[in-house]
Motif scaffolding. Structure first.
Motif, PDB file in Angstrom:
ATOM      1  N   ASP A 185     -26.646  41.957  13.440  1.00 18.83           N
ATOM      2  CA  ASP A 185     -27.746  42.495  12.631  1.00 18.83           C
ATOM      3  C   ASP A 185     -28.931  42.844  13.527  1.00 18.83           C
ATOM      4  OD1 ASP A 185     -26.323  42.264  10.290  1.00 18.83           O
ATOM      5  OD2 ASP A 185     -27.264  40.373   9.678  1.00 18.83           O
ATOM      6  N   ARG A 186     -29.243  41.965  14.476  1.00 17.54           N
ATOM      7  CA  ARG A 186     -30.357  42.223  15.379  1.00 17.54           C
ATOM      8  C   ARG A 186     -30.035  43.388  16.308  1.00 17.54           C
ATOM      9  NH1 ARG A 186     -35.111  43.594  16.687  1.00 17.54           N
ATOM     10  NH2 ARG A 186     -35.867  42.856  18.705  1.00 17.54           N
ATOM     11  N   ALA A 187     -28.783  43.464  16.778  1.00 17.60           N
ATOM     12  CA  ALA A 187     -28.397  44.575  17.648  1.00 17.60           C
ATOM     13  C   ALA A 187     -28.565  45.909  16.930  1.00 17.60           C
ATOM     14  CB  ALA A 187     -26.961  44.401  18.127  1.00 17.60           C
ATOM     15  N   TRP A 188     -28.165  45.960  15.670  1.00 14.30           N
ATOM     16  CA  TRP A 188     -28.303  47.198  14.907  1.00 14.30           C
ATOM     17  C   TRP A 188     -29.760  47.492  14.576  1.00 14.30           C
ATOM     18  CZ3 TRP A 188     -25.277  51.235  13.495  1.00 14.30           C
ATOM     19  CH2 TRP A 188     -23.930  51.159  13.884  1.00 14.30           C
ATOM     20  N   GLU A 189     -30.537  46.452  14.312  1.00 14.10           N
ATOM     21  CA  GLU A 189     -31.964  46.658  14.066  1.00 14.10           C
ATOM     22  C   GLU A 189     -32.630  47.278  15.289  1.00 14.10           C
ATOM     23  OE1 GLU A 189     -35.829  43.988  12.661  1.00 14.10           O
ATOM     24  OE2 GLU A 189     -34.238  43.038  13.839  1.00 14.10           O
ATOM     25  N   LEU A 190     -32.321  46.740  16.461  1.00 15.62           N
ATOM     26  CA  LEU A 190     -32.890  47.271  17.700  1.00 15.62           C
ATOM     27  C   LEU A 190     -32.375  48.672  17.978  1.00 15.62           C
ATOM     28  CD1 LEU A 190     -34.652  46.799  20.166  1.00 15.62           C
ATOM     29  CD2 LEU A 190     -32.707  45.613  21.235  1.00 15.62           C
ATOM     30  N   ALA A 191     -31.088  48.894  17.725  1.00 12.89           N
ATOM     31  CA  ALA A 191     -30.513  50.219  17.950  1.00 12.89           C
ATOM     32  C   ALA A 191     -31.169  51.262  17.050  1.00 12.89           C
ATOM     33  CB  ALA A 191     -29.007  50.184  17.713  1.00 12.89           C
ATOM     34  N   ARG A 192     -31.428  50.911  15.808  1.00 17.71           N
ATOM     35  CA  ARG A 192     -32.089  51.861  14.897  1.00 17.71           C
ATOM     36  C   ARG A 192     -33.507  52.172  15.371  1.00 17.71           C
ATOM     37  NH1 ARG A 192     -29.422  48.337  10.896  1.00 17.71           N
ATOM     38  NH2 ARG A 192     -27.524  49.417  10.212  1.00 17.71           N
ATOM     39  N   LEU A 193     -34.198  51.156  15.891  1.00 18.80           N
ATOM     40  CA  LEU A 193     -35.528  51.402  16.430  1.00 18.80           C
ATOM     41  C   LEU A 193     -35.463  52.386  17.596  1.00 18.80           C
ATOM     42  CD1 LEU A 193     -38.569  50.735  16.719  1.00 18.80           C
ATOM     43  CD2 LEU A 193     -37.882  48.843  18.219  1.00 18.80           C
ATOM     44  N   LEU A 194     -34.526  52.161  18.516  1.00 19.67           N
ATOM     45  CA  LEU A 194     -34.393  53.059  19.664  1.00 19.67           C
ATOM     46  C   LEU A 194     -33.944  54.449  19.233  1.00 19.67           C
ATOM     47  CD1 LEU A 194     -32.734  50.668  22.270  1.00 19.67           C
ATOM     48  CD2 LEU A 194     -35.134  51.343  22.120  1.00 19.67           C
ATOM     49  N   ALA A 195     -33.052  54.511  18.247  1.00 22.83           N
ATOM     50  CA  ALA A 195     -32.556  55.813  17.788  1.00 22.83           C
ATOM     51  C   ALA A 195     -33.657  56.648  17.165  1.00 22.83           C
ATOM     52  CB  ALA A 195     -31.416  55.620  16.791  1.00 22.83           C
ATOM     53  N   SER A 196     -34.703  55.992  16.680  1.00 23.58           N
ATOM     54  CA  SER A 196     -35.821  56.731  16.081  1.00 23.58           C
ATOM     55  C   SER A 196     -36.819  57.214  17.128  1.00 23.58           C
ATOM     56  CB  SER A 196     -36.550  55.845  15.065  1.00 23.58           C
ATOM     57  OG  SER A 196     -37.250  54.800  15.720  1.00 23.58           O
ATOM     58  N   GLY A 197     -36.609  56.812  18.383  1.00 25.15           N
ATOM     59  CA  GLY A 197     -37.543  57.163  19.447  1.00 25.15           C
ATOM     60  C   GLY A 197     -37.186  58.458  20.152  1.00 25.15           C
TER      61      GLY A 197
END
Length: 259
Positions: A185-197
């Motif tokens: 869950d944390r990995a995907w949360e971080l990935a979504r943050l990076l994907a929005s950058g």
């Protein structure tokens, strides 16, 4: 059965090494991983990758010794990107998150430190036990003394001892420690943050960091100012750079297009 399972959500690709019992990597698996990461690198719609292991015990123990006993050469063709498809992948200018879900030793630890960010379950353990089998952890010998204090890296390489996730975190090898059921869950949360950058900025950061790793500060700065780093030049001439300035002036969130 394919030992590599992928899941794609928008701009994020999850890559799961799922090769029971221990997620060890043989030549064929390494080649498949290389093809997966090559496709990720070259797909303009993908921005972030997550690498993890199947099951709850092993992230990856590295080289498959049983396959070696059956004829896989340790110096054989690992495919594009080298061992595990990531360690030597050229121009990997997108963020990669390793979600270490268990034991990461030998080549498995080398694979994890090929990522940009490492999250680890609280039961994860690590080692570089190659010394005990009379061989060298070659990628770790290159990378680890640059990532953590030299004397700690040398101790781990020279003794092959095991260390837990708390020690890995203390030396800065792991970004975050998480309960096992919260890791992905944390990995995907971080990935979504990076994907929005801004993907062009990420690419420039990664190229500058790679260039600077073996260069003097001023040499890398000179290459930037002389337009010798392609990702930096692409960024400076991009729509995204203009969008960033406009969004700041207009007090709104930028919309990154990657071009």
């Amino acid at each position: 059965m394919n030992p590599i399972k992928t899941r794609r959500e928008g701009a994020i690709l999850e890559v799961k090494l799922d090769r029971p019992k221990a997620n060890a990597i043989d030549l064929e698996t390494s080649k498949i991983m290389g093809d997966v990461f090559l496709e990720f690198r070259d797909d303009p719609e993908l921005r972030v990758a997550i690498l993890t292991g199947g099951g709850e015990k092993f992230f990856c123990p590295g080289w498959d010794l049983k396959a070696a006993a059956d004829g896989d050469a340790v110096d054989g063709d690992y495919g594009v990107g080298g061992f595990g498809g990531l360690q030597e992948m050229r121009d990997m200018n997108k963020p990669v998150i390793a979600a270490v879900n268990g034991i990461a030793c030998g080549g498995g630890l080398e694979l994890a430190i090929s990522a940009d960010i490492i999250l680890a379950a609280e039961h994860a353990t690590f080692a570089l036990p190659e010394i005990r089998s009379g061989t060298v952890a070659d990628a770790a010998s290159v990378k680890l003394p640059k990532r953590i204090p030299y004397h700690i890296a040398m101790e781990l390489l020279l003794t092959g001892r095991w260390f837990d996730v708390q020690e890995a975190n203390r030396w800065g090898l792991v970004n975050e420690i998480l309960p096992a059921d919260q890791l992905m869950d944390r990995a995907w949360e971080l990935a979504r943050l990076l994907a929005s950058g801004p993907p062009l900025v990420y690419a420039a950061i990664k190229e500058v960091v790679r260039d600077a790793e073996d260069s003097k500060f001023q040499d890398t700065m000179n290459r930037i100012t002389k337009s010798q780093l392609p990702t930096v030049e692409k960024l400076y001439r991009s729509e995204d750079q203009l969008e960033g300035a406009r969004a700041f002036a207009e007090k709104r969130d930028p919309v990154w297009k990657g071009k």
